[in-house]
Design a protein around this motif. Structure first.
Motif, PDB file in Angstrom:
ATOM      1  N   PRO A 213       9.382 -50.519  68.966  1.00 13.51           N
ATOM      2  CA  PRO A 213      10.149 -49.715  68.000  1.00 13.51           C
ATOM      3  C   PRO A 213       9.811 -50.057  66.555  1.00 13.51           C
ATOM      4  CG  PRO A 213      11.581 -50.512  69.748  1.00 13.51           C
ATOM      5  CD  PRO A 213      10.269 -51.225  69.910  1.00 13.51           C
ATOM      6  N   ALA A 214       9.523 -51.330  66.274  1.00 13.87           N
ATOM      7  CA  ALA A 214       9.163 -51.719  64.908  1.00 13.87           C
ATOM      8  C   ALA A 214       7.849 -51.076  64.492  1.00 13.87           C
ATOM      9  CB  ALA A 214       9.067 -53.244  64.803  1.00 13.87           C
ATOM     10  N   ILE A 215       6.924 -50.921  65.426  1.00 13.46           N
ATOM     11  CA  ILE A 215       5.651 -50.257  65.112  1.00 13.46           C
ATOM     12  C   ILE A 215       5.885 -48.790  64.802  1.00 13.46           C
ATOM     13  CG2 ILE A 215       3.393 -49.622  66.032  1.00 13.46           C
ATOM     14  CD1 ILE A 215       3.401 -52.220  67.605  1.00 13.46           C
ATOM     15  N   LEU A 216       6.775 -48.152  65.559  1.00 11.66           N
ATOM     16  CA  LEU A 216       7.126 -46.756  65.249  1.00 11.66           C
ATOM     17  C   LEU A 216       7.749 -46.660  63.857  1.00 11.66           C
ATOM     18  CD1 LEU A 216       8.643 -45.635  68.687  1.00 11.66           C
ATOM     19  CD2 LEU A 216       6.412 -44.999  67.727  1.00 11.66           C
ATOM     20  N   LEU A 218       7.157 -48.695  61.399  1.00 11.84           N
ATOM     21  CA  LEU A 218       6.075 -48.923  60.442  1.00 11.84           C
ATOM     22  C   LEU A 218       5.272 -47.640  60.227  1.00 11.84           C
ATOM     23  CD1 LEU A 218       4.417 -50.902  58.719  1.00 11.84           C
ATOM     24  CD2 LEU A 218       3.077 -51.432  60.757  1.00 11.84           C
ATOM     25  N   MET A 219       5.056 -46.867  61.279  1.00 10.18           N
ATOM     26  CA  MET A 219       4.341 -45.596  61.138  1.00 10.18           C
ATOM     27  C   MET A 219       5.074 -44.660  60.189  1.00 10.18           C
ATOM     28  SD  MET A 219       3.333 -45.165  65.175  1.00 10.18           S
ATOM     29  CE  MET A 219       2.687 -43.500  65.037  1.00 10.18           C
ATOM     30  N   ILE A 220       6.397 -44.623  60.305  1.00  5.95           N
ATOM     31  CA  ILE A 220       7.196 -43.767  59.413  1.00  5.95           C
ATOM     32  C   ILE A 220       7.099 -44.248  57.975  1.00  5.95           C
ATOM     33  CG2 ILE A 220       9.545 -43.021  58.884  1.00  5.95           C
ATOM     34  CD1 ILE A 220      10.124 -43.203  61.906  1.00  5.95           C
ATOM     35  N   LEU A 221       7.220 -45.564  57.778  1.00  2.00           N
ATOM     36  CA  LEU A 221       7.144 -46.119  56.422  1.00  2.00           C
ATOM     37  C   LEU A 221       5.761 -45.915  55.817  1.00  2.00           C
ATOM     38  CD1 LEU A 221       9.103 -49.502  56.682  1.00  2.00           C
ATOM     39  CD2 LEU A 221       9.824 -47.389  55.576  1.00  2.00           C
ATOM     40  N   ALA A 222       4.725 -46.123  56.610  1.00 10.00           N
ATOM     41  CA  ALA A 222       3.361 -45.943  56.103  1.00 10.00           C
ATOM     42  C   ALA A 222       3.124 -44.496  55.684  1.00 10.00           C
ATOM     43  CB  ALA A 222       2.353 -46.360  57.170  1.00 10.00           C
ATOM     44  N   TRP A 223       3.651 -43.562  56.462  1.00  9.23           N
ATOM     45  CA  TRP A 223       3.483 -42.152  56.120  1.00  9.23           C
ATOM     46  C   TRP A 223       4.190 -41.820  54.805  1.00  9.23           C
ATOM     47  CZ3 TRP A 223       0.380 -38.537  58.185  1.00  9.23           C
ATOM     48  CH2 TRP A 223       0.579 -37.214  57.790  1.00  9.23           C
ATOM     49  N   ILE A 233      -3.622 -44.932  58.952  1.00  9.06           N
ATOM     50  CA  ILE A 233      -2.757 -45.959  59.525  1.00  9.06           C
ATOM     51  C   ILE A 233      -1.981 -45.407  60.720  1.00  9.06           C
ATOM     52  CG2 ILE A 233      -0.754 -47.432  59.099  1.00  9.06           C
ATOM     53  CD1 ILE A 233      -1.681 -47.726  56.220  1.00  9.06           C
ATOM     54  N   VAL A 234      -1.381 -44.242  60.546  1.00  7.83           N
ATOM     55  CA  VAL A 234      -0.556 -43.660  61.606  1.00  7.83           C
ATOM     56  C   VAL A 234      -1.401 -43.345  62.834  1.00  7.83           C
ATOM     57  CG1 VAL A 234       0.850 -41.668  62.243  1.00  7.83           C
ATOM     58  CG2 VAL A 234       1.204 -42.780  60.044  1.00  7.83           C
ATOM     59  N   LYS A 235      -2.598 -42.813  62.643  1.00 10.32           N
ATOM     60  CA  LYS A 235      -3.468 -42.515  63.781  1.00 10.32           C
ATOM     61  C   LYS A 235      -3.865 -43.794  64.522  1.00 10.32           C
ATOM     62  CE  LYS A 235      -5.503 -38.202  62.039  1.00 10.32           C
ATOM     63  NZ  LYS A 235      -6.736 -37.550  61.530  1.00 10.32           N
ATOM     64  N   ALA A 236      -4.166 -44.835  63.767  1.00  5.31           N
ATOM     65  CA  ALA A 236      -4.564 -46.103  64.393  1.00  5.31           C
ATOM     66  C   ALA A 236      -3.421 -46.678  65.218  1.00  5.31           C
ATOM     67  CB  ALA A 236      -5.005 -47.100  63.319  1.00  5.31           C
ATOM     68  N   ALA A 389       8.522 -55.418  55.736  1.00  7.34           N
ATOM     69  CA  ALA A 389       9.392 -54.420  56.360  1.00  7.34           C
ATOM     70  C   ALA A 389       9.214 -54.427  57.871  1.00  7.34           C
ATOM     71  CB  ALA A 389       9.092 -53.038  55.792  1.00  7.34           C
ATOM     72  N   LEU A 390       7.977 -54.588  58.332  1.00  9.04           N
ATOM     73  CA  LEU A 390       7.717 -54.669  59.771  1.00  9.04           C
ATOM     74  C   LEU A 390       8.440 -55.857  60.382  1.00  9.04           C
ATOM     75  CD1 LEU A 390       6.118 -53.932  62.376  1.00  9.04           C
ATOM     76  CD2 LEU A 390       4.308 -55.461  61.528  1.00  9.04           C
ATOM     77  N   LEU A 391       8.368 -57.016  59.729  1.00  9.96           N
ATOM     78  CA  LEU A 391       9.046 -58.210  60.239  1.00  9.96           C
ATOM     79  C   LEU A 391      10.554 -57.999  60.314  1.00  9.96           C
ATOM     80  CD1 LEU A 391       7.146 -61.074  58.343  1.00  9.96           C
ATOM     81  CD2 LEU A 391       6.756 -60.245  60.671  1.00  9.96           C
ATOM     82  N   LEU A 392      11.118 -57.386  59.284  1.00 10.43           N
ATOM     83  CA  LEU A 392      12.560 -57.151  59.261  1.00 10.43           C
ATOM     84  C   LEU A 392      12.976 -56.167  60.360  1.00 10.43           C
ATOM     85  CD1 LEU A 392      13.082 -56.869  55.405  1.00 10.43           C
ATOM     86  CD2 LEU A 392      13.922 -58.710  56.872  1.00 10.43           C
TER      87      LEU A 392
END
Length: 473
Positions: A213-216, A218-223, A233-236, A389-392
């Motif tokens: 879930p944290a990776i998901l 991160l995808m939202i934040l990166a976008w 980033i999101v594709k990777a 943010a990912l760690l949190l």
């Protein structure tokens, strides 16, 4: 190859003695416990050993072991050792018996955990190189904060799947750090490598899925945060998650086909309701009459989340490592001597652990503050804010999922599922966040930073007996 392995221990062309000493100290303790600790002692140890005995010829069923729901990766190597030993000696295995071959297999699992610990601490340094390039102080702070955590040594001494979860989680965090710190250099092989690591994480134990879930997130934040590289980033990350599910999905499909659930467990689930647990579970802190610092051991805080969990992080509440409770099959004299000495000592260890706990809390607050400023961050600072943010998200999300588990899978007896070992992979974000806080202290108040390191080292020294097993062969 050798140059790559030794690079994290060198700064400005010289060996960083402090970093190397911390690395050796942590892993020296893990190795000592691998040698000393009885593989038959641990949380659900009998069932983990039964799992080992069932492999490698077939997957275990509910009739074989109560750990039937656990993925097979952590048991593969010890099961091969057990099978080779049985073949070599011609012994006939006895169900539920701790024979010589199974004990040898348990030792193989413990020594495997030592190798995993080498990987975990090495990856801590690699994360430091990625997030704070060339900053030896950040790396030393992170290792020191990791080394002071008793639960790390207790977990790596037992025959369980969590050491694998910890390794692959930290490895995944390292690769994610590379992606967010260098978004312009995200390569297909990095995405594939991350996917393989996440797949192995899923094959280690269900707790490993707490990172997904944290990776998901991160995808939202990166976008939202990185317009230039967000698609890359999101594709990777999406490709990595797909690869991971392809690698580990077969096991969970098998669980569903056999037991009707992707998250089968050895205890029936109840509908989610906060009333499943007593009020004391949420409210009690153990601070009344200072019991948290007097006798933080089995029976004192039954079904009380915070004091039990805190005592498991910094001590041995349930009595599987340094505390020998009355139920143990040991001589009365050894039990009495150990209890008289360890009960008050574990209370003092809890008190000493207030200092690293405050550093961890300050690290979380610092991380939240940097997260709130991420929109104004640029370049390397922007990547560091995303990683924070990912760690949190990972740490916070993992504890919410764990709380959900504790509320749904309750027990009539005192609930023994309150164990820090189950979420050790999430607890390891605290040394990383704490190192970031100490780095802020170092840049503003160098003397305070040095004093903090000395104080943490003294806590480690005081709590050292909690990190070396008393259940010795």
């Amino acid at each position: 190859m050798l140059a790559s392995l030794s690079a994290p221990f060198h700064h400005d062309g010289r060996v960083d003695r402090l970093t190397l000493a911390l690395f050796l100290a942590i892993n020296g303790l893990v190795l000592a416990n691998s040698v000393l600790h009885d593989p038959g002692i641990g949380y659900d140890a009998v069932d983990h050993l039964r799992y080992i005995r069932t492999l490698p010829l077939r997957m275990p069923s509910e009739a074989d072991t109560r750990e039937f729901f656990s993925p097979p990766l952590p048991y593969l190597v010890p099961s091969l050792v057990d099978e080779a030993c049985l073949t070599w000696t011609g012994e006939v295995p006895m169900a539920g018996a701790m024979d010589d071959c199974l004990r040898l297999a348990g030792k193989a699992a413990q020594f495997s955990s030592f190798l995993l610990s080498l990987g975990v601490t090495f990856l801590f340094l690699k994360i430091g190189e990625t997030v704070r390039p060339g900053n030896r102080f950040w790396e030393a702070s992170a290792l020191l904060l990791l080394g002071v955590m008793t639960v790390y040594y207790k977990t790596f001494a037992q025959v369980r799947g969590e050491p694998y979860v910890v390794l692959f989680t930290v490895w995944g965090l390292y690769l994610l750090a590379r992606i967010v710190m260098q978004p312009d250099r995200v390569a297909a092989r990095t995405a594939v490598g991350l996917g393989v690591i996440l797949g192995l994480l899923g094959l280690s134990r269900q707790w490993g899925f707490m990172l997904f879930p944290a990776i998901l997130g991160l995808m939202i934040l990166a976008w939202a945060a990185d317009r230039l590289y967000r698609a890359r980033i999101v594709k990777a990350l999406a490709a990595s998650l797909a690869i991971a599910l392809a690698i580990c999905g077969w096991f969970y499909v098998g669980l569903f086909a056999t037991y009707g659930s992707f998250t089968a467990f050895n205890r029936a689930a109840r509908p989610f309701a906060f009333s499943n647990q007593p009020l004391a579970f949420y409210r009690n802190t153990g601070l009344k009459d200072l019991w948290l610092f007097r006798s933080p051991t089995r029976g004192t805080f039954d079904n009380q989340l915070f004091p039990t969990f805190y005592s498991e992080v910094w001590g041995d509440y349930w009595g599987y490592f340094v505390l020998i409770p009355e139920r143990a099959s040991l001589s009365d004299d050894r039990y009495q001597q150990n209890a008289d000495r360890m009960n008050p000592y574990l209370g003092r260890a809890n008190a000493a652990a207030i200092l690293p706990s405050l550093v961890f809390a300050a690290g979380v607050v610092t991380g939240l503050f940097s997260f709130s400023r991420r929109r104004r961050a640029e370049g390397e600072e922007s990547g560091r804010a995303l990683f924070t943010a990912l760690l949190l998200m990972f740490g916070g999300g993992a504890f919410l999922l764990y709380l959900y588990f504790l509320i749904r899978f309750t027990s009539v007896a005192p609930d023994t599922t309150i164990k820090a070992t189950f979420v050790l992979q999430a607890l390891l974000v605290l040394p990383l966040l704490g190192a970031e806080f100490l780095e802020r202290v170092r840049t503003r108040l160098p003397l305070a930073y040095v004093a903090s390191l000395v104080a943490l080292a003294l806590v480690w020294l005081h709590n050292l007996p909690t990190m070396i097993t008393q259940y010795r062969l």
